[in-house]
Scaffold this motif. Structure first.
Motif, PDB file in Angstrom:
ATOM      1  N   ASN A   1       0.846  -1.184   0.000  1.00 55.19           N
ATOM      2  CA  ASN A   1       0.000   0.000   0.000  1.00 55.19           C
ATOM      3  C   ASN A   1       0.885   1.239   0.000  1.00 55.19           C
ATOM      4  O   ASN A   1       2.113   1.158   0.116  1.00 55.19           O
ATOM      5  CB  ASN A   1      -0.920  -0.024   1.236  1.00 55.19           C
ATOM      6  CG  ASN A   1      -2.152   0.849   1.083  1.00 55.19           C
ATOM      7  OD1 ASN A   1      -2.313   1.566   0.103  1.00 55.19           O
ATOM      8  ND2 ASN A   1      -3.026   0.807   2.070  1.00 55.19           N
ATOM      9  N   ILE A   2       0.264   2.412  -0.108  1.00 53.35           N
ATOM     10  CA  ILE A   2       1.012   3.668  -0.120  1.00 53.35           C
ATOM     11  C   ILE A   2       1.337   4.144   1.289  1.00 53.35           C
ATOM     12  O   ILE A   2       1.960   5.184   1.465  1.00 53.35           O
ATOM     13  CB  ILE A   2       0.237   4.766  -0.875  1.00 53.35           C
ATOM     14  CG1 ILE A   2      -1.143   4.981  -0.248  1.00 53.35           C
ATOM     15  CG2 ILE A   2       0.103   4.404  -2.346  1.00 53.35           C
ATOM     16  CD1 ILE A   2      -1.892   6.164  -0.808  1.00 53.35           C
ATOM     17  N   GLY A   3       0.931   3.399   2.279  1.00 55.72           N
ATOM     18  CA  GLY A   3       1.221   3.736   3.666  1.00 55.72           C
ATOM     19  C   GLY A   3       0.756   2.606   4.567  1.00 55.72           C
ATOM     20  O   GLY A   3      -0.070   1.770   4.166  1.00 55.72           O
ATOM     21  N   ALA A   4       1.277   2.558   5.782  1.00 56.12           N
ATOM     22  CA  ALA A   4       0.916   1.492   6.708  1.00 56.12           C
ATOM     23  C   ALA A   4      -0.366   1.786   7.476  1.00 56.12           C
ATOM     24  O   ALA A   4      -0.942   0.890   8.096  1.00 56.12           O
ATOM     25  CB  ALA A   4       2.070   1.259   7.700  1.00 56.12           C
TER      26      ALA A   4
ATOM     27  N   GLU B   1     -10.493   1.370  -1.986  1.00 55.08           N
ATOM     28  CA  GLU B   1     -11.501   0.553  -1.299  1.00 55.08           C
ATOM     29  C   GLU B   1     -11.237  -0.939  -1.448  1.00 55.08           C
ATOM     30  O   GLU B   1     -11.537  -1.727  -0.540  1.00 55.08           O
ATOM     31  CB  GLU B   1     -12.902   0.888  -1.837  1.00 55.08           C
ATOM     32  CG  GLU B   1     -13.357   2.309  -1.510  1.00 55.08           C
ATOM     33  CD  GLU B   1     -13.288   2.602  -0.014  1.00 55.08           C
ATOM     34  OE1 GLU B   1     -13.767   1.764   0.787  1.00 55.08           O
ATOM     35  OE2 GLU B   1     -12.745   3.663   0.340  1.00 55.08           O
ATOM     36  N   GLU B   2     -10.662  -1.341  -2.574  1.00 53.74           N
ATOM     37  CA  GLU B   2     -10.391  -2.761  -2.787  1.00 53.74           C
ATOM     38  C   GLU B   2      -9.353  -3.277  -1.793  1.00 53.74           C
ATOM     39  O   GLU B   2      -9.533  -4.332  -1.178  1.00 53.74           O
ATOM     40  CB  GLU B   2      -9.900  -3.004  -4.222  1.00 53.74           C
ATOM     41  CG  GLU B   2     -10.881  -2.591  -5.304  1.00 53.74           C
ATOM     42  CD  GLU B   2     -12.168  -3.398  -5.261  1.00 53.74           C
ATOM     43  OE1 GLU B   2     -12.175  -4.520  -4.719  1.00 53.74           O
ATOM     44  OE2 GLU B   2     -13.192  -2.892  -5.785  1.00 53.74           O
ATOM     45  N   ILE B   3      -8.274  -2.544  -1.623  1.00 51.86           N
ATOM     46  CA  ILE B   3      -7.221  -3.007  -0.720  1.00 51.86           C
ATOM     47  C   ILE B   3      -7.651  -2.897   0.739  1.00 51.86           C
ATOM     48  O   ILE B   3      -7.328  -3.760   1.565  1.00 51.86           O
ATOM     49  CB  ILE B   3      -5.895  -2.240  -0.981  1.00 51.86           C
ATOM     50  CG1 ILE B   3      -4.730  -2.963  -0.314  1.00 51.86           C
ATOM     51  CG2 ILE B   3      -5.970  -0.803  -0.487  1.00 51.86           C
ATOM     52  CD1 ILE B   3      -3.383  -2.429  -0.714  1.00 51.86           C
ATOM     53  N   LYS B   4      -8.439  -1.887   1.071  1.00 50.67           N
ATOM     54  CA  LYS B   4      -8.938  -1.775   2.442  1.00 50.67           C
ATOM     55  C   LYS B   4      -9.941  -2.887   2.745  1.00 50.67           C
ATOM     56  O   LYS B   4      -9.948  -3.444   3.858  1.00 50.67           O
ATOM     57  CB  LYS B   4      -9.558  -0.392   2.662  1.00 50.67           C
ATOM     58  CG  LYS B   4      -8.521   0.727   2.750  1.00 50.67           C
ATOM     59  CD  LYS B   4      -9.104   2.030   3.241  1.00 50.67           C
ATOM     60  CE  LYS B   4      -9.954   2.716   2.200  1.00 50.67           C
ATOM     61  NZ  LYS B   4     -10.362   4.084   2.613  1.00 50.67           N
ATOM     62  N   GLY B   5     -10.767  -3.234   1.760  1.00 49.34           N
ATOM     63  CA  GLY B   5     -11.706  -4.322   1.956  1.00 49.34           C
ATOM     64  C   GLY B   5     -11.002  -5.658   2.118  1.00 49.34           C
ATOM     65  O   GLY B   5     -11.395  -6.492   2.949  1.00 49.34           O
TER      66      GLY B   5
ATOM     67  N   GLU C   1       4.782  -1.064   2.915  1.00 49.77           N
ATOM     68  CA  GLU C   1       5.158  -0.099   1.880  1.00 49.77           C
ATOM     69  C   GLU C   1       6.260  -0.675   1.003  1.00 49.77           C
ATOM     70  O   GLU C   1       6.786  -1.761   1.272  1.00 49.77           O
ATOM     71  CB  GLU C   1       5.596   1.201   2.537  1.00 49.77           C
ATOM     72  CG  GLU C   1       4.497   1.861   3.356  1.00 49.77           C
ATOM     73  CD  GLU C   1       4.937   3.188   3.960  1.00 49.77           C
ATOM     74  OE1 GLU C   1       5.108   4.143   3.185  1.00 49.77           O
ATOM     75  OE2 GLU C   1       5.119   3.254   5.189  1.00 49.77           O
ATOM     76  N   GLY C   2       6.613   0.076  -0.050  1.00 47.54           N
ATOM     77  CA  GLY C   2       7.576  -0.419  -1.021  1.00 47.54           C
ATOM     78  C   GLY C   2       8.905  -0.841  -0.433  1.00 47.54           C
ATOM     79  O   GLY C   2       9.468  -1.874  -0.827  1.00 47.54           O
ATOM     80  N   ASP C   3       9.436  -0.075   0.538  1.00 52.49           N
ATOM     81  CA  ASP C   3      10.741  -0.428   1.090  1.00 52.49           C
ATOM     82  C   ASP C   3      10.673  -1.650   1.990  1.00 52.49           C
ATOM     83  O   ASP C   3      11.696  -2.262   2.306  1.00 52.49           O
ATOM     84  CB  ASP C   3      11.341   0.760   1.851  1.00 52.49           C
ATOM     85  CG  ASP C   3      10.474   1.221   3.013  1.00 52.49           C
ATOM     86  OD1 ASP C   3       9.271   0.910   3.031  1.00 52.49           O
ATOM     87  OD2 ASP C   3      11.016   1.898   3.911  1.00 52.49           O
ATOM     88  N   ASP C   4       9.467  -2.057   2.396  1.00 51.04           N
ATOM     89  CA  ASP C   4       9.323  -3.259   3.215  1.00 51.04           C
ATOM     90  C   ASP C   4       9.603  -4.525   2.415  1.00 51.04           C
ATOM     91  O   ASP C   4       9.903  -5.574   3.000  1.00 51.04           O
ATOM     92  CB  ASP C   4       7.910  -3.341   3.806  1.00 51.04           C
ATOM     93  CG  ASP C   4       7.679  -2.351   4.923  1.00 51.04           C
ATOM     94  OD1 ASP C   4       8.502  -2.304   5.853  1.00 51.04           O
ATOM     95  OD2 ASP C   4       6.678  -1.603   4.865  1.00 51.04           O
TER      96      ASP C   4
END
Length: 361
Positions: free
Chosen positions: A184-187, A194-198, A217-220
């Motif tokens: 995601n774009i943030g933790a 809405e798709e990723i939150k769902g 996030e990307g660096d993770d």
């Protein structure tokens, strides 16, 4: 081959031709000598290459076809133009028929995706298969999916990707209870579409066999924060190509720096062992191979430009997936998660007061 693992190879796919495929199989045979190989391709090209490796020839068969899917072919073109006799089609069909336990191709990704889905079909509950890749991290290795099969992914797709990814982590990485994160774009929980939150909400509430970490996030990815990173194919493919390009850039920087002066060359000689380890860790070919998850059979996509060593890595991955029966593991996980969800929905429905035929309660 009865009692063992057979891998079907699309010998006509890829940029380097049959020679790289045969040499790659030769390397893989040394590491795993009990595997049989089916080469689907032009016998006139394959036979002389196999004759240079007696040990490989002894565990190999050639299935002749001179029809190949071009890297420039659109999936629709690949299907229309002799689809049932191309080396790619025949390799996948060998898995469907049960002669091989996995297929490996360096060929056109779009054509391979469409053909694999058409021949093997998707597993119950899966609408879209995903390509999963093993990703080197600071902690070891992680699974990232999707890295190219689906440009967009809905909530249910992301949930299924998570379930399939954790099964692969148990199979390929030996993790007993993998940790899973959604890219995601943030933790923070309020970020993302809405798709990723769902999908995150479902994964938090479901009865899972893995630890759902939440958003990453990307660096993770390179940190190895989680064992499985889930995303859509557009984002995953961009991340994969960016990481590979960055690895080559750093390797080029180091090479140039080591040749810059006499002192740097002496320093390189003194630390050559450490630099060789670094080079091995940064070589994309060492972790070459993406597994199509969600199909009724194992298909591994190798980079089109893969060398023999890279093809051997893809073969190793295919063998591991087949030997550890990844399909059964995914099927069991899907049944447990989605079966429990269906039972809960049915129980909730039965608890709702039913209206009489007259329309009154």
């Amino acid at each position: 081959m009865a009692g063992g693992i057979t891998i079907a190879l699309d010998a006509m796919g890829g940029d380097l031709g049959c020679e790289a495929v045969v040499k790659g199989a030769g390397i893989a045979r040394i590491r795993q000598p009990d595997v049989h190989y089916e080469f689907h391709g032009d016998e006139a090209q394959l036979k002389p290459l196999l004759e240079t490796d007696d040990a490989l020839a002894a565990v190999s068969t050639i299935h002749h076809t001179d029809v190949a899917v071009s890297m420039d072919d659109k999936p629709s073109q690949a299907l229309r133009a002799g689809r049932r006799v191309s080396s790619m089609w025949l390799a996948i069909d060998s898995v469907r028929e049960g002669r091989a336990q996995a297929a490996v191709s360096c060929g056109n990704t779009g054509a391979l995706t469409v053909m694999s889905r058409m021949i093997l079909k998707t597993m119950p509950g899966i609408e879209r298969p995903a390509i999963a890749a093993i990703w080197p991290t600071m902690r070891g290795e992680s699974i990232v999916l999707d890295v190219g099969a689906n440009v967009v992914a809905e909530q249910k797709n992301l949930v299924n990707f998570a379930i399939m990814g954790e099964a692969m982590a148990r199979t390929a990485l030996g993790q007993l209870k993998p940790s899973v994160g959604l890219l995601n774009i943030g933790a923070e929980e309020m970020k993302g579409n809405e798709e990723i939150k769902g999908a995150a909400q479902f994964l938090r509430e479901a009865d899972l066999n893995f630890d759902f970490h939440g958003f990453v996030e990307g660096d993770d990815i390179s940190k190895g924060t989680v064992d499985v990173v889930v995303t859509d194919g557009f984002t995953g493919n961009v991340a994969l190509k960016t990481a590979e390009g960055t690895a080559r850039l750093i390797a080029d920087y180091l090479s140039n720096a080591m040749r810059r002066s006499l002192a740097s060359r002496i320093g390189y000689l003194l630390a050559r062992g450490a630099f060789n380890v670094l080079r091995q860790r940064m070589d994309p070919s060492k972790v070459n191979g993406g597994v199509f998850l969600g199909l009724n059979g194992v298909v591994v996509k190798s980079h089109g430009s893969a060398t023999a060593e890279g093809i051997a890595a893809a073969l190793d991955l295919a063998i591991d997936m087949a030997r550890n029966d990844i399909i059964k593991k995914i099927a069991a996980d899907l049944e447990r998660v989605h079966g429990a969800r269906t039972e809960t929905a049915a129980a909730e429905a039965s608890a709702i007061p039913q209206t009489a035929e007259t329309g009154t309660e």
